[in-house]
Design an enzyme around this catalytic site. Structure first.
Site, PDB file in Angstrom:
ATOM      1  N   GLU A   8       0.866  -1.260   0.160  1.00 21.78           N
ATOM      2  CA  GLU A   8      -0.216  -0.125   0.088  1.00 21.78           C
ATOM      3  C   GLU A   8       0.736   1.081   0.161  1.00 21.78           C
ATOM      4  O   GLU A   8       1.939   1.332   0.712  1.00 21.78           O
ATOM      5  CB  GLU A   8      -0.992   0.148   1.383  1.00 21.78           C
ATOM      6  CG  GLU A   8      -1.855   1.144   1.392  1.00 21.78           C
ATOM      7  CD  GLU A   8      -2.821   1.089   2.439  1.00 21.78           C
ATOM      8  OE1 GLU A   8      -3.782   1.817   2.765  1.00 21.78           O
ATOM      9  OE2 GLU A   8      -2.497  -0.210   3.404  1.00 21.78           O
TER      10      GLU A   8
ATOM     11  N   LYS B 215      -9.499   2.643  -2.438  1.00 21.28           N
ATOM     12  CA  LYS B 215      -9.686   2.348  -1.318  1.00 21.28           C
ATOM     13  C   LYS B 215     -10.938   3.045  -0.716  1.00 21.28           C
ATOM     14  O   LYS B 215     -11.207   4.069  -0.527  1.00 21.28           O
ATOM     15  CB  LYS B 215      -8.380   2.397  -0.222  1.00 21.28           C
ATOM     16  CG  LYS B 215      -8.780   1.691   1.158  1.00 21.28           C
ATOM     17  CD  LYS B 215      -7.410   1.756   1.839  1.00 21.28           C
ATOM     18  CE  LYS B 215      -7.510   1.197   3.420  1.00 21.28           C
ATOM     19  NZ  LYS B 215      -6.377   1.306   3.965  1.00 21.28           N
TER      20      LYS B 215
ATOM     21  N   CYS C 115      -5.791  -3.019   1.889  1.00 24.01           N
ATOM     22  CA  CYS C 115      -5.621  -3.272   3.185  1.00 24.01           C
ATOM     23  C   CYS C 115      -6.842  -3.670   3.886  1.00 24.01           C
ATOM     24  O   CYS C 115      -7.464  -4.799   3.914  1.00 24.01           O
ATOM     25  CB  CYS C 115      -4.899  -2.191   3.846  1.00 24.01           C
ATOM     26  SG  CYS C 115      -4.341  -2.184   5.434  1.00 24.01           S
TER      27      CYS C 115
END
Length: 271
Positions: free
Chosen positions: A45, A114, A148
């Site tokens: 990330e 995200k 994540c």
């Protein structure tokens, strides 16, 4: 169909001194990954800039077709493998925590933002994405992407499984003491949604954070087909479509669902 070999680039640790340092490390990882026969390289990330940028984040963010993307496209083409990398994406005044997939000829295949932001730091600096399933085809394998914290929501992974994702790429910045996510939860997600999950983490201290490493390639049988340690590493594993087909035939979670019973789960208020 032949297995798709994927390399997970864990590291280098610490805040990179510059984007050029990240690109140099990526070029070295791409060289080693290609030598191992990998067709796809996954980074962590926010790999391009580092995670702990704080208020300096806006000056490092760039559009999806920015200079970082062009440099990584050149690395991909030079080494003949696809690259998925994390970076801060600027779109007008908004900044997203994103991952972009670039093909082995340098073509940009897909970009994901995200959706589930973690903690005060991310919520203060990023805008959440709103497209739950982003996919691309690579060597006949349907690739999906999350980032994540997204993978910690079973709904997000199941949405990919139902959309036909076979290999889910998850660049991450998993911090200590949450090693249970890499060690237990990610393989469980691969098992319950019957797909491969490639999970590439950061490692070591960076600002106020300490990243756990433990990158892995989790298979639909719940095993880790590749696993990194806690320091900088490059690990390689195969996502085998034949194993996935056999596993889905044996483990029939997807076919045995009764979605008419679950509709209230999407609208139930949180206590």
């Amino acid at each position: 169909m032949a297995p798709l070999r994927i390399a997970l680039h864990q590291g280098p640790g610490g805040v990179p001194r510059s984007t050029d340092d990240s690109l140099a490390a990526l070029a070295d990882a791409a060289h080693r990954a290609a030598a191992s026969g990998a067709r796809l390289l996954l980074t962590a990330e926010l790999y391009l800039t580092g995670y702990a940028l704080g208020d300096a984040l806006p000056e490092h963010a760039e559009p999806a077709d920015g200079p970082g993307a062009r440099a990584i496209a050149a690395i991909a083409a030079e080494h003949g493998l696809a690259i998925a990398y994390g970076y801060p994406e600027r779109d007008g005044e908004r900044i997203f925590n994103s991952v972009q997939l670039i093909d082995s000829d340098g073509t940009r295949l897909a970009n994901y933002r995200k959706a589930h932001l973690f903690g005060e730091y991310e919520n203060a600096h990023f805008t959440p994405g709103d497209e739950p399933v982003v996919q691309a085809e690579l060597d006949g394998v349907r690739i999906g992407m999350l980032i994540c914290y997204d993978v910690e929501f079973p709904e997000a992974v199941r949405a990919h499984a139902l959309a036909g994702t076979e290999l889910l790429l998850v660049p991450t910045a998993l911090m200590r003491p949450y090693e249970i996510v890499a060690q237990t939860l990610v393989p469980a997600r691969a098992w319950e949604s019957q797909l491969y999950i490639a999970y590439a983490n950061r490692t070591g201290p960076e600002g106020d954070f300490h990243f756990a490493g433990l990158s892995c390639l989790a298979a639909p049988d719940g095993t880790a087909r590749a696993r990194a340690g806690t320091g900088p590493d490059l690990v390689v594993g195969d996502a085998d479509p034949r194993l996935l087909t056999a596993s889905r035939a044996e483990n029939t979670y997807l076919g045995d669902r009764r979605p008419e019973l679950y509709r209230s789960l999407a609208t139930a208020p949180a206590d």
